[in-house]
Design a protein around this motif. Sequence first.
Motif, PDB file in Angstrom:
ATOM      1  N   ILE A  72       1.015  -1.150  -0.158  1.00 17.19           N
ATOM      2  CA  ILE A  72      -0.032   0.184   0.005  1.00 17.19           C
ATOM      3  C   ILE A  72       0.934   1.166   0.082  1.00 17.19           C
ATOM      4  O   ILE A  72       0.737   2.168  -0.672  1.00 17.19           O
ATOM      5  CB  ILE A  72      -0.977   0.116   1.440  1.00 17.19           C
ATOM      6  CG1 ILE A  72      -2.036  -1.194   0.913  1.00 17.19           C
ATOM      7  CG2 ILE A  72      -1.797   1.438   1.367  1.00 17.19           C
ATOM      8  CD1 ILE A  72      -2.946  -1.288   2.464  1.00 17.19           C
ATOM      9  N   TRP A  73       1.814   1.109   0.739  1.00 18.12           N
ATOM     10  CA  TRP A  73       3.010   2.293   1.003  1.00 18.12           C
ATOM     11  C   TRP A  73       3.438   2.667  -0.522  1.00 18.12           C
ATOM     12  O   TRP A  73       3.556   3.766  -0.841  1.00 18.12           O
ATOM     13  CB  TRP A  73       3.939   2.170   2.264  1.00 18.12           C
ATOM     14  CG  TRP A  73       4.777   3.095   2.208  1.00 18.12           C
ATOM     15  CD1 TRP A  73       6.191   2.974   2.573  1.00 18.12           C
ATOM     16  CD2 TRP A  73       4.822   4.721   2.332  1.00 18.12           C
ATOM     17  NE1 TRP A  73       6.910   4.106   2.622  1.00 18.12           N
ATOM     18  CE2 TRP A  73       5.991   5.287   2.471  1.00 18.12           C
ATOM     19  CE3 TRP A  73       3.526   5.483   2.169  1.00 18.12           C
ATOM     20  CZ2 TRP A  73       6.100   6.634   2.763  1.00 18.12           C
ATOM     21  CZ3 TRP A  73       3.771   6.901   2.522  1.00 18.12           C
ATOM     22  CH2 TRP A  73       4.867   7.490   2.500  1.00 18.12           C
ATOM     23  N   LYS A  74       4.010   1.628  -1.003  1.00 23.07           N
ATOM     24  CA  LYS A  74       4.618   1.824  -2.356  1.00 23.07           C
ATOM     25  C   LYS A  74       3.707   2.242  -3.336  1.00 23.07           C
ATOM     26  O   LYS A  74       4.047   3.249  -4.247  1.00 23.07           O
ATOM     27  CB  LYS A  74       5.282   0.475  -3.061  1.00 23.07           C
ATOM     28  CG  LYS A  74       6.435  -0.223  -2.185  1.00 23.07           C
ATOM     29  CD  LYS A  74       6.825  -1.694  -2.180  1.00 23.07           C
ATOM     30  CE  LYS A  74       7.021  -1.979  -3.600  1.00 23.07           C
ATOM     31  NZ  LYS A  74       7.319  -3.519  -3.681  1.00 23.07           N
ATOM     32  N   GLY A  75       2.457   1.933  -3.316  1.00 17.78           N
ATOM     33  CA  GLY A  75       1.470   2.544  -4.400  1.00 17.78           C
ATOM     34  C   GLY A  75       1.151   4.009  -4.046  1.00 17.78           C
ATOM     35  O   GLY A  75       1.026   4.783  -4.937  1.00 17.78           O
ATOM     36  N   GLN A  76       1.164   4.246  -2.778  1.00 16.55           N
ATOM     37  CA  GLN A  76       0.984   5.597  -2.250  1.00 16.55           C
ATOM     38  C   GLN A  76       1.950   6.518  -3.005  1.00 16.55           C
ATOM     39  O   GLN A  76       1.563   7.749  -3.460  1.00 16.55           O
ATOM     40  CB  GLN A  76       0.802   5.753  -0.886  1.00 16.55           C
ATOM     41  CG  GLN A  76      -0.533   5.464  -0.021  1.00 16.55           C
ATOM     42  CD  GLN A  76      -0.234   5.833   1.249  1.00 16.55           C
ATOM     43  OE1 GLN A  76      -0.055   4.978   2.369  1.00 16.55           O
ATOM     44  NE2 GLN A  76      -0.549   6.991   1.760  1.00 16.55           N
ATOM     45  N   LEU A  77       3.335   6.129  -2.692  1.00 14.13           N
ATOM     46  CA  LEU A  77       4.365   6.831  -3.188  1.00 14.13           C
ATOM     47  C   LEU A  77       4.323   7.062  -5.056  1.00 14.13           C
ATOM     48  O   LEU A  77       4.486   8.013  -5.410  1.00 14.13           O
ATOM     49  CB  LEU A  77       5.675   6.366  -2.943  1.00 14.13           C
ATOM     50  CG  LEU A  77       5.913   6.296  -1.263  1.00 14.13           C
ATOM     51  CD1 LEU A  77       7.176   5.278  -0.895  1.00 14.13           C
ATOM     52  CD2 LEU A  77       6.329   7.661  -0.979  1.00 14.13           C
ATOM     53  N   LYS A  78       4.294   5.903  -5.440  1.00 13.81           N
ATOM     54  CA  LYS A  78       4.174   5.945  -6.844  1.00 13.81           C
ATOM     55  C   LYS A  78       2.795   6.735  -7.472  1.00 13.81           C
ATOM     56  O   LYS A  78       2.938   7.570  -8.482  1.00 13.81           O
ATOM     57  CB  LYS A  78       3.836   4.617  -7.472  1.00 13.81           C
ATOM     58  CG  LYS A  78       5.251   3.528  -7.332  1.00 13.81           C
ATOM     59  CD  LYS A  78       6.486   4.391  -8.135  1.00 13.81           C
ATOM     60  CE  LYS A  78       6.409   4.409  -9.543  1.00 13.81           C
ATOM     61  NZ  LYS A  78       7.376   4.807 -10.072  1.00 13.81           N
ATOM     62  N   ALA A  79       1.764   6.756  -6.748  1.00 13.30           N
ATOM     63  CA  ALA A  79       0.459   7.615  -7.330  1.00 13.30           C
ATOM     64  C   ALA A  79       0.861   8.987  -6.948  1.00 13.30           C
ATOM     65  O   ALA A  79       0.192   9.990  -7.700  1.00 13.30           O
ATOM     66  CB  ALA A  79      -0.839   7.237  -6.248  1.00 13.30           C
ATOM     67  N   ALA A  80       1.712   9.490  -5.850  1.00 12.55           N
ATOM     68  CA  ALA A  80       1.925  10.666  -5.582  1.00 12.55           C
ATOM     69  C   ALA A  80       2.961  11.365  -6.507  1.00 12.55           C
ATOM     70  O   ALA A  80       3.098  12.608  -6.776  1.00 12.55           O
ATOM     71  CB  ALA A  80       2.392  10.992  -4.008  1.00 12.55           C
ATOM     72  N   PHE A  81       4.048  10.471  -6.825  1.00 13.10           N
ATOM     73  CA  PHE A  81       5.252  10.839  -7.709  1.00 13.10           C
ATOM     74  C   PHE A  81       5.433   9.791  -8.564  1.00 13.10           C
ATOM     75  O   PHE A  81       6.240   8.838  -8.662  1.00 13.10           O
ATOM     76  CB  PHE A  81       6.412  10.835  -6.698  1.00 13.10           C
ATOM     77  CG  PHE A  81       6.163  11.641  -5.462  1.00 13.10           C
ATOM     78  CD1 PHE A  81       6.206  13.204  -5.574  1.00 13.10           C
ATOM     79  CD2 PHE A  81       6.061  11.267  -4.139  1.00 13.10           C
ATOM     80  CE1 PHE A  81       5.948  13.893  -4.442  1.00 13.10           C
ATOM     81  CE2 PHE A  81       5.959  11.906  -3.263  1.00 13.10           C
ATOM     82  CZ  PHE A  81       5.961  13.433  -3.142  1.00 13.10           C
ATOM     83  N   PRO A  82       4.562   9.726  -9.625  1.00 18.05           N
ATOM     84  CA  PRO A  82       4.683   8.706 -10.745  1.00 18.05           C
ATOM     85  C   PRO A  82       5.875   8.900 -11.683  1.00 18.05           C
ATOM     86  O   PRO A  82       6.392   7.741 -12.126  1.00 18.05           O
ATOM     87  CB  PRO A  82       3.500   9.145 -11.838  1.00 18.05           C
ATOM     88  CG  PRO A  82       3.073  10.644 -11.314  1.00 18.05           C
ATOM     89  CD  PRO A  82       3.374  10.890  -9.791  1.00 18.05           C
ATOM     90  N   ASP A  83       6.705   9.961 -11.599  1.00 18.30           N
ATOM     91  CA  ASP A  83       7.974  10.023 -12.291  1.00 18.30           C
ATOM     92  C   ASP A  83       8.923   9.684 -11.758  1.00 18.30           C
ATOM     93  O   ASP A  83      10.135   9.780 -12.125  1.00 18.30           O
ATOM     94  CB  ASP A  83       8.019  11.390 -13.009  1.00 18.30           C
ATOM     95  CG  ASP A  83       6.748  11.872 -13.856  1.00 18.30           C
ATOM     96  OD1 ASP A  83       6.511  10.912 -14.733  1.00 18.30           O
ATOM     97  OD2 ASP A  83       6.577  12.909 -14.062  1.00 18.30           O
TER      98      ASP A  83
END
Length: 220
Positions: A72-83
Motif C-alpha cells: 500500500i505504501w509503495k502504491g501511495q508513493l508511486k501515485a503521488a510521484f509517478p515520475d
Amino acid sequence: MDNIKSETIKLVTPVGTRFRYSYLVTPDEYMGEQKWKTEALIPVGSMMKNKEGKMVEATAYIIEELEGLLEIWKGQLKAAFPDRSFTLTKSSKTGQPSFPWSFEESDLVIRLKKNYKGMKGINTPVAFYKTEEQSGQVVLMNEDERLQMEKISPETEGQVSFLASGYNAGGNGVGIRCMPLSICFRNIVPFTGGGGASDFETAEPTSYEEKAPTATAADF
C-alpha cells in the motif's frame, strides 16, 4: 522529504511472545540519538485473532499484514510521484532489502523501536502492564515494577502492541517501521544475568538504522 502520510496499522502479538536486546526502560543511544527498542520473538505455530475475530496462525498473519502495508505504501508513493523511482532500504552487509521482521529458526522476529525525543520533547514511554496472579486482570505496572524490567529474561513471556507505518528516507530507501506502544508481561521470569541478552551483546546490532545505505537500482 515530501509530506506523504503512510497508512498505519496496529498489531498485538500473541501470548507467548519473548523479548531480547531490550532497552525499554533506559533508551539505547547511538550517534546522539536515543531510542527505546526491543526484539519480539513469536514462536511459529502461535495462534491469535485476526481483524475478523477468527483464530489464525500468528506469524503468517502478522507477515501478511506488514507486507500488505508495504505494498500500500509503495502504491501511495508511486501515485503521488509517478515520475520518481524508489528503492527499498537495503542491508549494508547483504545488499538485500532490509525489513524490521525476519524468521530465525522457529521464531518470527519483529524489531521494534521508538524515538526517545520528538518534536515536542520527550515522547511517551512504552507502557508496561502485567497480569495479576489472583484475578487474572491486566493492570498497569507501577514505577518500581517498571524499573525491575530494565533487564528482561529471555524466558519472560507476554504480548506487545505496536504500530507499523511506511517511511521514505530518501537515499536511505523506503520501508516499514514498527513502533512499540505497550507490553503486557504474562509470565515474568527473573533476570539472572546468564543465558540471556547479555550473552549476545556483541552480536546485537549497534543500531537498527541504516547509516550507510547500499547504492542500488530502483526497486519500483
